[in-house]
Write an enzyme that holds these catalytic residues in place. Structure first.
Site, short mmCIF file in Angstrom:
data_model
loop_
_atom_site.label_atom_id
_atom_site.label_comp_id
_atom_site.label_asym_id
_atom_site.label_seq_id
_atom_site.Cartn_x
_atom_site.Cartn_y
_atom_site.Cartn_z
N SER A 29 0.94 -1.13 -0.02
CA SER A 29 0.14 -0.10 0.05
C SER A 29 0.63 1.16 0.04
O SER A 29 1.86 1.43 0.88
CB SER A 29 -0.88 0.10 1.41
OG SER A 29 -1.57 -0.91 1.25
N HIS A 60 -3.84 0.24 -4.96
CA HIS A 60 -3.18 -0.97 -5.60
C HIS A 60 -3.57 -1.12 -6.91
O HIS A 60 -4.76 -1.18 -7.53
CB HIS A 60 -3.74 -1.94 -4.67
CG HIS A 60 -3.03 -2.23 -3.45
ND1 HIS A 60 -2.18 -3.34 -3.31
CD2 HIS A 60 -3.17 -1.59 -2.19
CE1 HIS A 60 -1.64 -3.22 -2.04
NE2 HIS A 60 -2.58 -2.49 -1.36
N HIS A 82 -5.26 -9.36 -0.62
CA HIS A 82 -5.29 -9.64 0.59
C HIS A 82 -6.55 -10.39 0.99
O HIS A 82 -7.61 -10.76 0.35
CB HIS A 82 -5.72 -8.25 1.24
CG HIS A 82 -4.57 -7.15 1.02
ND1 HIS A 82 -4.80 -6.32 -0.26
CD2 HIS A 82 -3.54 -6.70 1.41
CE1 HIS A 82 -3.82 -5.69 -0.14
NE2 HIS A 82 -2.95 -5.57 0.78
N TYR A 84 -8.52 -10.00 3.50
CA TYR A 84 -9.73 -9.09 3.74
C TYR A 84 -10.53 -8.58 2.61
O TYR A 84 -11.63 -7.96 2.80
CB TYR A 84 -9.25 -7.95 4.69
CG TYR A 84 -8.25 -6.86 3.97
CD1 TYR A 84 -8.89 -6.10 2.90
CD2 TYR A 84 -6.98 -6.59 4.44
CE1 TYR A 84 -8.00 -5.10 2.29
CE2 TYR A 84 -6.09 -5.97 3.68
CZ TYR A 84 -6.79 -4.93 2.84
OH TYR A 84 -5.92 -4.04 2.00
N GLU A 85 -10.12 -8.83 1.43
CA GLU A 85 -10.93 -8.55 0.21
C GLU A 85 -11.88 -9.58 -0.18
O GLU A 85 -12.54 -9.64 -0.83
CB GLU A 85 -9.95 -8.50 -1.00
CG GLU A 85 -8.93 -7.21 -1.07
CD GLU A 85 -8.07 -7.29 -2.06
OE1 GLU A 85 -8.42 -6.88 -3.20
OE2 GLU A 85 -6.88 -7.53 -1.90
N ALA A 112 2.82 -1.74 4.18
CA ALA A 112 2.67 -0.53 4.81
C ALA A 112 2.38 -1.24 6.27
O ALA A 112 1.66 -2.16 6.29
CB ALA A 112 1.59 0.42 4.49
N MET A 210 -1.57 -6.34 7.46
CA MET A 210 -2.61 -7.15 6.84
C MET A 210 -2.27 -7.84 5.63
O MET A 210 -2.84 -8.18 4.75
CB MET A 210 -3.71 -6.44 6.66
CG MET A 210 -4.34 -5.52 7.90
SD MET A 210 -5.74 -4.49 7.21
CE MET A 210 -5.90 -3.31 8.60
N SER A 211 -0.86 -8.05 5.39
CA SER A 211 -0.55 -8.60 4.31
C SER A 211 0.89 -9.24 4.45
O SER A 211 1.43 -9.55 5.74
CB SER A 211 -0.31 -7.55 3.13
OG SER A 211 0.96 -6.75 3.52
N ASN A 234 2.24 4.45 10.52
CA ASN A 234 1.58 5.21 11.74
C ASN A 234 2.14 4.35 12.73
O ASN A 234 2.44 3.25 12.68
CB ASN A 234 0.03 5.09 11.67
CG ASN A 234 -0.36 3.72 11.58
OD1 ASN A 234 -0.35 3.11 10.22
ND2 ASN A 234 -0.76 2.95 12.37
N HIS A 246 -6.42 4.81 6.35
CA HIS A 246 -5.94 4.38 5.30
C HIS A 246 -5.22 5.51 4.65
O HIS A 246 -4.16 5.33 3.68
CB HIS A 246 -6.83 3.28 4.35
CG HIS A 246 -6.21 2.76 3.02
ND1 HIS A 246 -5.31 1.85 3.21
CD2 HIS A 246 -6.36 3.17 1.54
CE1 HIS A 246 -4.79 1.54 1.94
NE2 HIS A 246 -5.53 2.22 0.94
#
Ligand code: HPA
Length: 272
Positions: A29, A60, A82, A84-85, A112, A210-211, A234, A246
């Site tokens: 990301s 992306h 991902h 989560y998709e 990220a 998350m990846s 962050n 995001h």
């Protein structure tokens, strides 16, 4: 070979006649812009590669660049998949196994991430030394193809020691400060609660995201060498003094673009 992998291999070979690079870089990301540095001989949107799942996240791009960067032959995934998709975690294996079948030996993964360390703030770059898979799922669940890799693959050294050393040397050469630490993987898509972050810190995590971990597991399983780099966008929940968004991830990616590009190009030069 898995049907989706076989279709993807055929689909890529049809369009890209020359040798496939031995190195693949996955851009996380906010880092997709690095694709500008790839002198691409072939550009393949994922939806033109038969068998490839298609990513949908903002920031992306979803295409495969095949060419050269920093003097090294390189294939570059601009955008990744991902869990989560809604992709089953096993689908994340498809691009990685496709690359393996095309002769790829090294995987460079970027992402990220949120930092759990006060002294590692937004804009920091962290070499991934190890990971914690806290997602409750694993991309290797299901029947195992023994030709691809063992049923119970060793994960003692997911992130290749020699490639990490080279990455750190590239950082020194470019005067880019690199932190190092443990990346903890959750599926997302919700960011973490402060209580979860306190727990992750106790578990030994330095960064959360998350990846990356599904791809790294699949890559190690099929015999690739892996190196990973997190851009800290962050401080994680509870450490940060404001809500996590995001947008912040994308903005920090943009800010770190120049130094991350210099680092990556120098690193790639050493692979040329
Ligand atoms: N948590 C999870 N994933 C992330 C974060 C975070 O704080 N920042 C960027 N990706």
């Amino acid at each position: 070979m898995d049907e989706a992998v076989a279709s993807a291999v055929a689909s890529i070979r049809k369009v890209h006649g020359s040798a496939f690079p031995e190195t693949v870089l996955i851009l996380g990301s906010g880092l997709g812009r690095f694709g500008e540095h790839v002198k691409a001989e072939t550009i393949l949107p994922y939806d033109t590669i038969e068998g490839f799942p298609v990513s949908t996240v903002a920031g992306h791009q979803g295409r495969l660049l095949i060419g050269e960067a920093g003097g090294a032959p390189l294939a570059c995934m601009q955008g990744r998949l991902h869990v989560y998709e809604g992709h089953p975690i096993q689908e994340i294996a498809v691009p990685i196994r496709t690359f393996r079948a095309l002769g790829v030996k090294r995987l460079i993964v970027t992402n990220a991430a949120g930092s759990l360390r006060k002294n590692m703030g937004p804009g920091s770059l962290m070499v991934i030394e190890d990971h914690i898979n806290l997602s409750g799922c694993n991309p290797l669940i299901g029947p195992n193809d023994d030709e691809t890799g063992p049923r119970f693959p060793d994960m003692s050294t997911v992130y290749d020691v020699e490639l990490r050393t080279r990455l750190r040397a590239a950082g020194e050469a470019e005067d880019v400060k690199l932190d190092a630490g443990v990346y903890l993987y959750t599926t997302g898509p919700s960011f973490e609660t402060p209580a979860e972050i306190r727990m992750f810190a106790k578990l030994g995590a330095d960064a959360v995201g998350m990846s990356t971990v599904p791809e790294a597991i699949v890559a190690v399983h099929c015999g690739m060498r892996v190196v990973g780099l997190s851009l800290i966008t962050n401080h994680a929940a509870g450490i940060a003094v404001h809500p996590i968004t995001h947008t912040e991830t994308l903005e920090e990616g943009e800010k770190a673009y120049e130094k991350m590009s210099r680092l990556m190009l120098r690193f790639l030069t050493t692979l040329a």
